[in-house]
Design a protein around this motif. Sequence first.
Motif, short mmCIF file in Angstrom:
data_model
loop_
_atom_site.label_atom_id
_atom_site.label_comp_id
_atom_site.label_asym_id
_atom_site.label_seq_id
_atom_site.Cartn_x
_atom_site.Cartn_y
_atom_site.Cartn_z
N GLY A 114 -21.20 88.24 19.87
CA GLY A 114 -21.51 89.50 19.21
C GLY A 114 -22.61 90.29 19.89
O GLY A 114 -23.11 91.27 19.32
N ASP A 115 -23.00 89.87 21.11
CA ASP A 115 -24.10 90.53 21.82
C ASP A 115 -23.57 91.60 22.78
O ASP A 115 -22.42 91.56 23.22
N LEU A 116 -24.44 92.55 23.14
CA LEU A 116 -24.09 93.59 24.12
C LEU A 116 -24.31 93.06 25.53
O LEU A 116 -25.39 92.54 25.85
N VAL A 117 -23.29 93.21 26.38
CA VAL A 117 -23.35 92.67 27.73
C VAL A 117 -22.84 93.72 28.71
O VAL A 117 -21.88 94.45 28.42
N THR A 118 -23.47 93.80 29.88
CA THR A 118 -22.94 94.61 30.97
C THR A 118 -22.51 93.67 32.09
O THR A 118 -22.98 92.53 32.20
N ALA A 119 -21.60 94.14 32.95
CA ALA A 119 -21.10 93.32 34.05
C ALA A 119 -20.48 94.22 35.10
O ALA A 119 -20.26 95.42 34.87
N ASN A 120 -20.21 93.63 36.26
CA ASN A 120 -19.44 94.32 37.29
C ASN A 120 -17.97 94.29 36.89
O ASN A 120 -17.54 93.43 36.11
N PRO A 121 -17.16 95.20 37.44
CA PRO A 121 -15.74 95.23 37.06
C PRO A 121 -14.97 93.95 37.40
O PRO A 121 -13.91 93.71 36.82
N ASP A 122 -15.50 93.12 38.31
CA ASP A 122 -14.81 91.87 38.64
C ASP A 122 -15.29 90.71 37.78
O ASP A 122 -14.93 89.56 38.01
N GLY A 123 -16.12 91.02 36.77
CA GLY A 123 -16.60 89.99 35.87
C GLY A 123 -17.89 89.33 36.28
O GLY A 123 -18.48 88.56 35.51
N SER A 124 -18.37 89.62 37.49
CA SER A 124 -19.62 89.03 37.96
C SER A 124 -20.82 89.84 37.46
O SER A 124 -20.66 90.93 36.89
N GLY A 125 -22.01 89.32 37.70
CA GLY A 125 -23.23 90.06 37.39
C GLY A 125 -23.45 90.34 35.92
O GLY A 125 -24.02 91.38 35.57
N LYS A 126 -23.02 89.44 35.06
CA LYS A 126 -23.19 89.69 33.62
C LYS A 126 -24.67 89.68 33.24
O LYS A 126 -25.44 88.84 33.70
N SER A 127 -25.03 90.64 32.40
CA SER A 127 -26.42 90.75 31.94
C SER A 127 -26.43 91.10 30.46
O SER A 127 -25.75 92.04 30.02
N SER A 128 -27.18 90.34 29.66
CA SER A 128 -27.26 90.60 28.23
C SER A 128 -28.26 91.72 27.96
O SER A 128 -29.43 91.62 28.31
#
Length: 342
Positions: A114-128
């Motif tokens: 349920g948290d907000l996450v950003t990432a690169n379009p290939d799924g890498s680099g996820k950051s909460s």
Amino acid sequence: MRNRFGSAAAIALMTTVGAVLLSACGPDNSDPGSTAAPGTAAPGTAAPGGGSHSGSPAPGGKEINGTSAANHLAISTGTKTVAMNGTTVDFGTVVRDLAWSPDGKKVVFVNGDGDLVTANPDGSGKSSLAKAPSGETWSHPTWQHASKGPGGDSVPNETEHFNNIVFASSKDGALQLETIPAKGGTPEVLTPRSSEGGTDNGIPQPPTTGNTWPNAGGHQGSIAYANTPGNEVYIYDDYIRPNTHDIGKGSQPALSPDGGHVVFVRSVNGHDHLFSRSTDYEQKTEKDLTPSATTDYTEPAWSPDGKTLAARTPDGVSTLPADGSAAPTQVSTIKGLPSYRP
């Protein structure tokens, strides 16, 4: 309004029993990489700042998937995989309500916690970006952004003020909009307001609760959103001064890339139709883009060039000209939330 995938349903579907916030992401949690997967698709132009996407080709090819590098379409279904570029990308975490940054280089979504996450379009680099407080449900993030002025000057109120993620929050049945800097921080309540309202001139302020389904568009940080109790669509503009105005009855709004038009959902004769109108308050003419609908068209998204709309249906995803000059055509059997990469 009888809306199968309405704003309230989209918020409610994300929690466990009786709160399925994921209507926008695929209530059946189907995997776009499986032959039984439901779907979406839509057109566009070449993506600036592209980059490769990882993933394996979706079984069944175009008939199942409907996405390609050329049409910019992505489909999130509430699973770990997202359909895009003719493949399925594994993000390693549940992806709900996926939305794109203005340059197409990042995505933002709500994960399985349920948290907000950003990432690169290939799924890498996820950051909460932020963790949802206990008992609070987040949904439908959108990237609010404003470009610099014609001469390269900073926009009013500073550019940083318009590089935010706006999302919907539900707690104890109360809906409201919240905002957080795109680089992370502490969410704050976003209260739509109007400099033209107030007790001095007798014009009421827009509702501060019951607001959901935010969608940013244009180059000045404008946001369309729906008010559930009133079944109304509003446009919020804080570029120079706060200004919020009512667009009319409907839900699930989507602003065009130039911010000049808004598409929204409204029930007509037992089916959910797509309507379009100018965001200019003085131009009130509406157009039913799906006048002959025999199914429900919901959760609309604009292509980057503003010429095409994608919409979810019970059978997958269909696309149609944004001017309504042709009937919708099913392009994918994947049932999920359509979005376009800029």
